[in-house]
Scaffold this motif. Structure first.
Motif, PDB file in Angstrom:
ATOM      1  N   UNK A 190     -14.734  -2.245  -8.563  1.00 53.11           N
ATOM      2  CA  UNK A 190     -16.053  -2.868  -8.713  1.00 53.11           C
ATOM      3  C   UNK A 190     -16.005  -3.978  -9.755  1.00 53.11           C
ATOM      4  N   UNK A 191     -15.344  -3.701 -10.895  1.00 48.50           N
ATOM      5  CA  UNK A 191     -15.288  -4.703 -11.971  1.00 48.50           C
ATOM      6  C   UNK A 191     -14.516  -5.952 -11.551  1.00 48.50           C
ATOM      7  N   UNK A 192     -13.409  -5.755 -10.822  1.00 43.14           N
ATOM      8  CA  UNK A 192     -12.540  -6.886 -10.489  1.00 43.14           C
ATOM      9  C   UNK A 192     -12.972  -7.638  -9.235  1.00 43.14           C
ATOM     10  N   UNK A 193     -13.483  -6.914  -8.230  1.00 42.11           N
ATOM     11  CA  UNK A 193     -13.730  -7.550  -6.933  1.00 42.11           C
ATOM     12  C   UNK A 193     -15.179  -7.485  -6.463  1.00 42.11           C
ATOM     13  N   UNK A 194     -16.034  -6.759  -7.189  1.00 42.73           N
ATOM     14  CA  UNK A 194     -17.423  -6.648  -6.773  1.00 42.73           C
ATOM     15  C   UNK A 194     -17.661  -5.686  -5.624  1.00 42.73           C
ATOM     16  N   UNK A 195     -16.599  -5.044  -5.108  1.00 43.26           N
ATOM     17  CA  UNK A 195     -16.749  -4.107  -3.992  1.00 43.26           C
ATOM     18  C   UNK A 195     -17.147  -2.732  -4.505  1.00 43.26           C
ATOM     19  N   UNK A 196     -18.049  -2.073  -3.800  1.00 39.81           N
ATOM     20  CA  UNK A 196     -18.344  -0.667  -4.074  1.00 39.81           C
ATOM     21  C   UNK A 196     -17.504   0.152  -3.111  1.00 39.81           C
ATOM     22  N   UNK A 214       1.495   5.087 -13.187  1.00 39.92           N
ATOM     23  CA  UNK A 214       0.605   4.527 -12.166  1.00 39.92           C
ATOM     24  C   UNK A 214       0.102   5.631 -11.250  1.00 39.92           C
ATOM     25  N   UNK A 215      -1.184   5.557 -10.904  1.00 46.29           N
ATOM     26  CA  UNK A 215      -1.779   6.435  -9.893  1.00 46.29           C
ATOM     27  C   UNK A 215      -2.291   5.536  -8.780  1.00 46.29           C
ATOM     28  N   UNK A 216      -2.166   6.007  -7.551  1.00 49.83           N
ATOM     29  CA  UNK A 216      -2.593   5.218  -6.395  1.00 49.83           C
ATOM     30  C   UNK A 216      -3.607   6.030  -5.593  1.00 49.83           C
ATOM     31  N   UNK A 217      -4.805   5.471  -5.419  1.00 52.11           N
ATOM     32  CA  UNK A 217      -5.889   6.169  -4.732  1.00 52.11           C
ATOM     33  C   UNK A 217      -6.312   5.393  -3.496  1.00 52.11           C
ATOM     34  N   UNK A 218      -6.307   6.070  -2.347  1.00 56.33           N
ATOM     35  CA  UNK A 218      -6.850   5.460  -1.129  1.00 56.33           C
ATOM     36  C   UNK A 218      -8.363   5.448  -1.256  1.00 56.33           C
ATOM     37  N   UNK A 219      -8.989   4.329  -0.849  1.00 54.80           N
ATOM     38  CA  UNK A 219     -10.444   4.203  -0.966  1.00 54.80           C
ATOM     39  C   UNK A 219     -10.995   3.471   0.246  1.00 54.80           C
ATOM     40  N   UNK A 220     -12.260   3.703   0.499  1.00 51.74           N
ATOM     41  CA  UNK A 220     -12.933   3.036   1.607  1.00 51.74           C
ATOM     42  C   UNK A 220     -14.123   2.246   1.068  1.00 51.74           C
ATOM     43  N   UNK A 221     -14.421   1.124   1.722  1.00 57.20           N
ATOM     44  CA  UNK A 221     -15.512   0.251   1.275  1.00 57.20           C
ATOM     45  C   UNK A 221     -16.852   0.851   1.678  1.00 57.20           C
ATOM     46  N   UNK A 222     -17.756   0.978   0.723  1.00 56.74           N
ATOM     47  CA  UNK A 222     -19.128   1.404   1.007  1.00 56.74           C
ATOM     48  C   UNK A 222     -19.993   0.173   1.281  1.00 56.74           C
ATOM     49  N   UNK A 223     -19.924  -0.821   0.372  1.00 61.88           N
ATOM     50  CA  UNK A 223     -20.604  -2.091   0.639  1.00 61.88           C
ATOM     51  C   UNK A 223     -20.096  -3.185  -0.292  1.00 61.88           C
ATOM     52  N   UNK A 224     -20.451  -4.413   0.094  1.00 64.57           N
ATOM     53  CA  UNK A 224     -20.032  -5.568  -0.687  1.00 64.57           C
ATOM     54  C   UNK A 224     -18.963  -6.376   0.017  1.00 64.57           C
ATOM     55  N   UNK A 225     -18.725  -7.569  -0.509  1.00 60.68           N
ATOM     56  CA  UNK A 225     -17.656  -8.439  -0.026  1.00 60.68           C
ATOM     57  C   UNK A 225     -16.724  -8.694  -1.204  1.00 60.68           C
ATOM     58  N   UNK A 226     -15.439  -8.591  -0.965  1.00 61.52           N
ATOM     59  CA  UNK A 226     -14.469  -8.773  -2.049  1.00 61.52           C
ATOM     60  C   UNK A 226     -14.454 -10.222  -2.512  1.00 61.52           C
ATOM     61  N   UNK A 227     -14.510 -10.412  -3.819  1.00 59.16           N
ATOM     62  CA  UNK A 227     -14.399 -11.746  -4.413  1.00 59.16           C
ATOM     63  C   UNK A 227     -13.848 -11.575  -5.833  1.00 59.16           C
TER      64      UNK A 227
END
Length: 137
Positions: free
Chosen positions: A59-65, A84-97
């Motif tokens: 959210x902080x870096x790309x604005x995506x929720x 390093x930890x790696x977490x799979x995630x899915x977009x709830x809303x927003x456009x990446x920027x």
């Protein structure tokens, strides 16, 4: 009297976000050696899990929720020596920027066939296996 000194740097949590058959990658404004393109990521704070950090940093870096799906794995990064930890995630809303222009200078949705162009040294095996599963080849 003993004083505890915390010398270890906090772990870094990365979000592996897939949407419309592509994975989100970000380019750091200041490269870390060969690490130009990477997944949205940042330090895990004291009061949060790796999954929570991945969601917050995205959210902080790309604005995506985004919402964490599952932790894919952890390792000591061969290039940085950081946990390093790696977490799979899915977009709830927003456009990446680029939401944090001090940290990032670009975002890109990357097809499976293009990953090697962005990350020539290869991905962490559990991340690659997950992307092999969820992205069209």
């Amino acid at each position: 009297m003993t004083t505890e000194t915390k010398t270890e740097k906090p772990g870094i949590s990365a979000a592996i976000i897939v949407r419309d058959g592509k994975v989100l990658m970000v380019r750091r404004a200041i490269g870390e050696g060969e690490l130009l393109w990477q997944f949205p990521a940042g330090a895990i704070e004291d009061d949060e899990t790796a999954e929570q950090a991945a969601v917050r940093e995205t959210a902080e870096e790309t604005g995506l929720t985004v919402e964490a799906i599952k932790l894919l794995g952890e390792r000591v990064h061969p290039k940085t020596g950081r946990l390093m930890s790696y977490t799979a995630a899915t977009v709830l809303h927003g456009e990446a920027h680029v939401a944090d222009d001090e940290e990032l200078d670009a975002v890109a949705w990357v097809a499976h066939s293009e990953i090697a162009e962005y990350v020539p040294y290869g991905l962490f095996e559990p991340v690659q296996e997950y992307l092999d599963e969820v992205l069209p080849n």
